[in-house]
Design an enzyme around this catalytic site. Structure first.
Site, PDB file in Angstrom:
ATOM      1  CE1 TYR A  56       1.045  -1.308   4.113  1.00 54.40           C
ATOM      2  CE2 TYR A  56       1.277   0.989   4.136  1.00 54.40           C
ATOM      3  CZ  TYR A  56       1.670  -0.332   4.750  1.00 54.40           C
ATOM      4  OH  TYR A  56       2.324  -0.477   5.797  1.00 54.40           O
ATOM      5  CB  SER A  89       7.498   7.030  10.505  1.00 59.45           C
ATOM      6  OG  SER A  89       7.842   5.463  10.945  1.00 59.45           O
ATOM      7  CB  THR A 122       4.686   0.891  12.627  1.00 59.70           C
ATOM      8  OG1 THR A 122       5.100   0.574  11.183  1.00 59.70           O
ATOM      9  CG2 THR A 122       3.325   1.062  12.885  1.00 59.70           C
ATOM     10  CG  ASP A 123       8.868   1.472   8.917  1.00 62.94           C
ATOM     11  OD1 ASP A 123       9.219   1.534   7.638  1.00 62.94           O
ATOM     12  OD2 ASP A 123       8.076   0.667   9.299  1.00 62.94           O
ATOM     13  CD  GLU A 316      31.828  -9.823  25.600  1.00 62.64           C
ATOM     14  OE1 GLU A 316      31.467 -10.720  26.062  1.00 62.64           O
ATOM     15  OE2 GLU A 316      32.834  -9.975  24.839  1.00 62.64           O
TER      16      GLU A 316
HETATM   17  N1  DAS Z   1       6.480   3.043   6.100  1.00 59.83           N
HETATM   18  C1  DAS Z   1       5.836   2.765   7.354  1.00 59.83           C
HETATM   19  C2  DAS Z   1       6.053   3.974   8.164  1.00 59.83           C
HETATM   20  O1  DAS Z   1       5.550   5.211   7.624  1.00 59.83           O
HETATM   21  C3  DAS Z   1       4.386   2.462   7.225  1.00 59.83           C
HETATM   22  C4  DAS Z   1       3.753   2.136   8.638  1.00 59.83           C
HETATM   23  O2  DAS Z   1       4.016   0.887   8.872  1.00 59.83           O
HETATM   24  O3  DAS Z   1       3.512   3.129   9.397  1.00 59.83           O
HETATM   25  O4  DAS Z   1       6.415   4.077   9.183  1.00 59.83           O
END
Ligand code: DAS
Length: 359
Positions: A56, A89, A122-123, A316
């Protein structure tokens, strides 16, 4: 006779409507006032057909349409919307973070704002949430929300995520808990949460567990954040004008020092090293990091291993001897945010290590 009857009927209907209007206004008046700041992402995405749950275009639907798509929002809050950005994002920059955080801070000072929701891709949602958690000095609920499927998909998750986010943002019990992330019925702290799966609705996890859940309009809490944030933070977005460049170098087998050297040469003020295991650094890379430290670049050892543990100082690598910093339990992308905020406040390596243990 009929005329006077219709006049009195009209009068009583007008009075009834006015009473209804007042009742509606009174009803609305007793609901929290929640601002929704839209930035783009999948929650504003659109696919070609309903079967497209992962193919999408993100950042297409404007905030007014997002809100219109969830009429139930009016049952939980008086909601107003504002389009801050319309981007995916993964393309967020430090400038986007500063602009958004300053807008959130300004709105949080308004008496007609009880809570704020940010719709976000979400990224990098986990990075934005942590940045706000560190720098926006308010105890009002700030909730970041996204979705893993576009609104056009079968079983889209964005509408219920948005309703849940507005519910939590308007809930007095969410005050003082720092910036929250609401996804998939769970309430996470912006500090711990990370995107751990790239195409499932159950994508967001916190290594130390969610703070709670939101179900059918109610928030249920099971723990509270343990680290400093928002009103107890030493950082203040109103005093940050720029974020120093902090880059991430990734550790693996056959590692070389090409990336760390190139990132520093490009102007990075600090390097977060996503080490293997307990933040281990290949012996092919250690000399370069020591040279860069001597040139004034801060070195922060994080780990590429997903959460649930933490990088132990001097285990480490001899961090005391090298004057390096350990990221403790923060993943590389969260460590980048905290390092940049700390450097913006003038932290040296000693202060930086204290900050990693406090936030
Ligand atoms: N590309 C991803 C972002 O905008 C789409 C999503 O998962 O929101 O972070």
């Amino acid at each position: 006779m009929i005329a006077s009857l219709s006049r009195s009927l009209l009068r009583s209907m007008t009075a009834a409507l006015a009473a209804l209007g007042l009742a509606a206004a009174a009803l609305a008046a007793d609901k929290p006032q929640v601002m929704v700041l839209a930035t783009g992402g999948t929650i504003a995405g659109a696919g070609a057909q309903a079967a497209n749950s992962a193919t999408y275009q993100a950042a297409k639907v404007p905030v007014d349409k997002l809100l219109a798509g969830v009429p139930e929002l009016g049952n939980v809050a008086q909601v107003r919307g504002e389009q801050v950005f319309q981007i995916a994002s993964e393309s967020f920059t430090n400038e986007h973070l500063l602009t958004l955080a300053k807008r959130v801070a300004a709105l949080s000072k308004q008496a007609d704002v009880d809570g704020i929701v940010i719709t976000h891709g979400t990224d990098t949602l986990e990075e934005t949430a942590y940045f706000l958690h560190l720098t926006v000095r308010t105890s009002k609920p700030i909730v970041v929300v996204g979705s893993m499927r576009p609104g056009t998909a079968l079983s889209a998750d964005g509408t219920l995520n948005l309703l849940n986010a507005v519910t939590v943002a308007g809930d007095a019990s969410a005050r003082g808990k720092g910036v929250l992330v609401v996804m998939n019925d769970e309430i996470h702290t912006g500090r711990d949460v990370a995107k751990t799966v790239n195409i499932k609705t159950e994508a967001f996890k916190s290594p130390w567990g969610p703070l709670g859940m939101v179900v059918e309009g109610k928030s249920f809490w099971f723990r509270a954040p343990a680290k400093r944030h928002t009103v107890n933070s030493e950082f203040d977005i109103d005093k940050i004008t720029a974020l120093p460049s902090v880059e991430i170098a990734y550790g693996s087998g056959n590692a070389s020092d090409v990336a760390p050297r190139a990132l520093a040469a490009a102007g990075a003020k600090a390097l977060v090293y996503a080490g293997t295991g307990n933040g281990s650094v290949s012996k092919q890379v250690v000399p370069a990091l020591r040279e860069l430290r001597a040139q004034g670049v801060q070195i922060v050892r994080s780990s590429r291993v997903n959460g649930g543990g933490f990088v132990l100082r001097n285990a480490e690598q001899p961090d005391d001897q090298y004057d390096w910093v350990v990221a403790h339990d923060l993943n590389p992308q969260k460590a980048r945010i905290l390092t940049s905020v700390a450097l913006a406040a003038g932290a040296d390596s000693k202060a930086l290590q204290r900050i990693f243990l406090d936030y």
